[in-house]
Scaffold this motif. Structure first.
Motif, PDB file in Angstrom:
ATOM      1  N   THR A 101       0.837  -1.234   0.031  1.00  0.00           N
ATOM      2  CA  THR A 101       0.019  -0.061   0.107  1.00  0.00           C
ATOM      3  C   THR A 101       0.995   1.068  -0.082  1.00  0.00           C
ATOM      4  O   THR A 101       2.319   1.308   0.471  1.00  0.00           O
ATOM      5  CB  THR A 101      -0.942   0.088   1.156  1.00  0.00           C
ATOM      6  N   SER A 104       0.543   5.850  -0.841  1.00  0.00           N
ATOM      7  CA  SER A 104      -0.174   7.159  -0.924  1.00  0.00           C
ATOM      8  C   SER A 104       0.659   8.149  -1.319  1.00  0.00           C
ATOM      9  O   SER A 104       1.695   8.403  -0.874  1.00  0.00           O
ATOM     10  CB  SER A 104      -0.912   7.509   0.295  1.00  0.00           C
ATOM     11  N   LYS A 107      -3.547  10.727  -3.819  1.00  0.00           N
ATOM     12  CA  LYS A 107      -3.951   9.260  -4.475  1.00  0.00           C
ATOM     13  C   LYS A 107      -3.459   8.137  -3.186  1.00  0.00           C
ATOM     14  O   LYS A 107      -2.555   8.437  -2.303  1.00  0.00           O
ATOM     15  CB  LYS A 107      -3.188   8.852  -5.452  1.00  0.00           C
ATOM     16  N   GLU A 108      -4.161   7.346  -2.923  1.00  0.00           N
ATOM     17  CA  GLU A 108      -3.896   5.987  -2.330  1.00  0.00           C
ATOM     18  C   GLU A 108      -3.760   4.703  -3.293  1.00  0.00           C
ATOM     19  O   GLU A 108      -4.972   4.660  -3.960  1.00  0.00           O
ATOM     20  CB  GLU A 108      -4.496   6.013  -0.870  1.00  0.00           C
ATOM     21  N   TRP A 109      -3.019   3.646  -2.849  1.00  0.00           N
ATOM     22  CA  TRP A 109      -3.144   2.509  -3.723  1.00  0.00           C
ATOM     23  C   TRP A 109      -2.907   1.172  -2.741  1.00  0.00           C
ATOM     24  O   TRP A 109      -2.135   1.100  -1.850  1.00  0.00           O
ATOM     25  CB  TRP A 109      -2.305   2.535  -4.972  1.00  0.00           C
ATOM     26  N   GLU A 110      -3.356   0.147  -3.603  1.00  0.00           N
ATOM     27  CA  GLU A 110      -2.951  -1.244  -3.152  1.00  0.00           C
ATOM     28  C   GLU A 110      -2.555  -1.852  -4.397  1.00  0.00           C
ATOM     29  O   GLU A 110      -3.110  -2.128  -5.441  1.00  0.00           O
ATOM     30  CB  GLU A 110      -3.962  -1.986  -2.570  1.00  0.00           C
ATOM     31  N   PHE A 155      -6.216   1.652  -7.325  1.00  0.00           N
ATOM     32  CA  PHE A 155      -5.969   2.998  -6.472  1.00  0.00           C
ATOM     33  C   PHE A 155      -7.131   3.709  -6.650  1.00  0.00           C
ATOM     34  O   PHE A 155      -8.081   3.640  -7.489  1.00  0.00           O
ATOM     35  CB  PHE A 155      -4.660   3.616  -7.279  1.00  0.00           C
ATOM     36  N   SER A 186     -12.148   5.448  -8.175  1.00  0.00           N
ATOM     37  CA  SER A 186     -11.387   4.141  -8.004  1.00  0.00           C
ATOM     38  C   SER A 186     -11.102   3.554  -9.363  1.00  0.00           C
ATOM     39  O   SER A 186     -11.735   3.923 -10.292  1.00  0.00           O
ATOM     40  CB  SER A 186     -12.392   3.085  -7.259  1.00  0.00           C
ATOM     41  N   ASP A 196       6.340   2.425  -0.767  1.00  0.00           N
ATOM     42  CA  ASP A 196       5.275   1.069  -0.465  1.00  0.00           C
ATOM     43  C   ASP A 196       5.610   0.470   0.833  1.00  0.00           C
ATOM     44  O   ASP A 196       6.811   0.110   1.195  1.00  0.00           O
ATOM     45  CB  ASP A 196       5.612   0.239  -1.790  1.00  0.00           C
TER      46      ASP A 196
END
Length: 281
Positions: free
Chosen positions: A180, A182, A193-196, A209, A220, A277
């Motif tokens: 994860t 951001s 933004k934030e993401w996996e 994201f 999304s 990350d």
């Protein structure tokens, strides 16, 4: 039959007349050099070397300074003199006609009235007798052409998403897993933004994201692609855009990896874009 013969004779006579009018001034034969000076209309500068041959052909080498780059170009064509005027016809025919005056090892050229200079030449310029530097310019031109061609191929490849070949890369086990991260205001001011990111051992990835901009709802998006590592750089090929992002990376510990932009397909709001990350599982 007679009409065809008369037509042929007329064409031969007309061609002979044109050849007689286009003469070669032997004083202009040989190697000559000149300076390209800056003007208000065109701020480039440089120099050229021209080799006029007695058979009416020429080869011209251009060395142009453009900011911190040096551009080399080459042009071939024909030259002749007629009624005291000088003409050149090459790959790019500017249509300029110059009067000229020779003075030993120097030639002064001046554009005839009611015409405007085109290309890199000015209303008046001078050439001086020069040594044969064609080997030097041929080498410079060949190297420059090769580099330009390579850049063109790289640009075309990048546009097609094949700028980097994953076949030479490997999957670094330290990067495999679910991660994860951001960032805020990097790609666009006022956007976070934030993401996996899920990196699989087979070199595929799934990026989930979410993007939040001022005054807008959270959006999304899921992207898929391929990833690999080569020469301590991380490559991320996106199937949707067919573009590849490249990062340098540093494994901080078992659960954190720091990425820093190397060559991105999307412009960022801030230079030196970087992020961390963090391992989820």
């Amino acid at each position: 039959m007679k009409q065809r013969i008369y037509t042929l004779l007329f064409c031969l006579f007309f061609s002979t007349l044109l050849l007689a009018q286009q003469s070669i001034d032997k004083k202009l034969v040989g190697f000559w050099s000149s300076i390209i000076s800056k003007t208000k209309e065109d701020p480039i500068e440089g120099k050229w070397l021209i080799n006029r041959k007695a058979d009416g052909t020429f080869a011209m080498y251009l060395e142009i300074l453009n900011n911190n780059d040096t551009i080399y170009a080459k042009q071939k064509g024909r030259w002749w003199t007629e009624n005291g005027n000088y003409y050149e016809a090459g790959d790019v025919e500017y249509g300029d006609i110059y009067t000229y005056k020779t003075d030993g090892n120097k030639v002064d050229f001046r554009l005839i009235k009611n015409r405007f200079p085109q290309g890199f030449k000015t209303v008046k310029y001078s050439e001086v007798k020069a040594k044969d530097q064609s080997d030097y310019y041929e080498e410079k031109y060949s190297v420059f052409s090769a580099k330009t061609l390579q850049k063109t191929f790289e640009m075309e490849d990048k546009m097609n998403g094949f700028s980097y070949d994953e076949l030479d890369g490997t999957q670094d086990a330290r990067l495999v897993g679910v991660w994860t991260g951001s960032e805020k205001d990097n790609q666009m001011e006022g956007t976070s933004k934030e993401w996996e990111m899920t990196r699989n051992t087979d070199g595929t990835f799934v990026l989930d994201f979410r993007v939040k901009s001022k005054g807008k709802k959270m959006q999304s998006h899921i992207e898929k692609g391929k990833w690999w590592v080569k020469d301590n750089k991380f490559y991320e090929y996106h199937e949707d855009s067919e573009m590849t992002d490249v990062y340098t990376f540093e494994v901080l510990n078992d659960n954190q990896i720091k990425f820093k932009e190397y060559n991105l397909s999307v412009d960022q709001n801030k230079s030196n874009y970087e992020f961390i990350d963090t391992r989820k599982k």
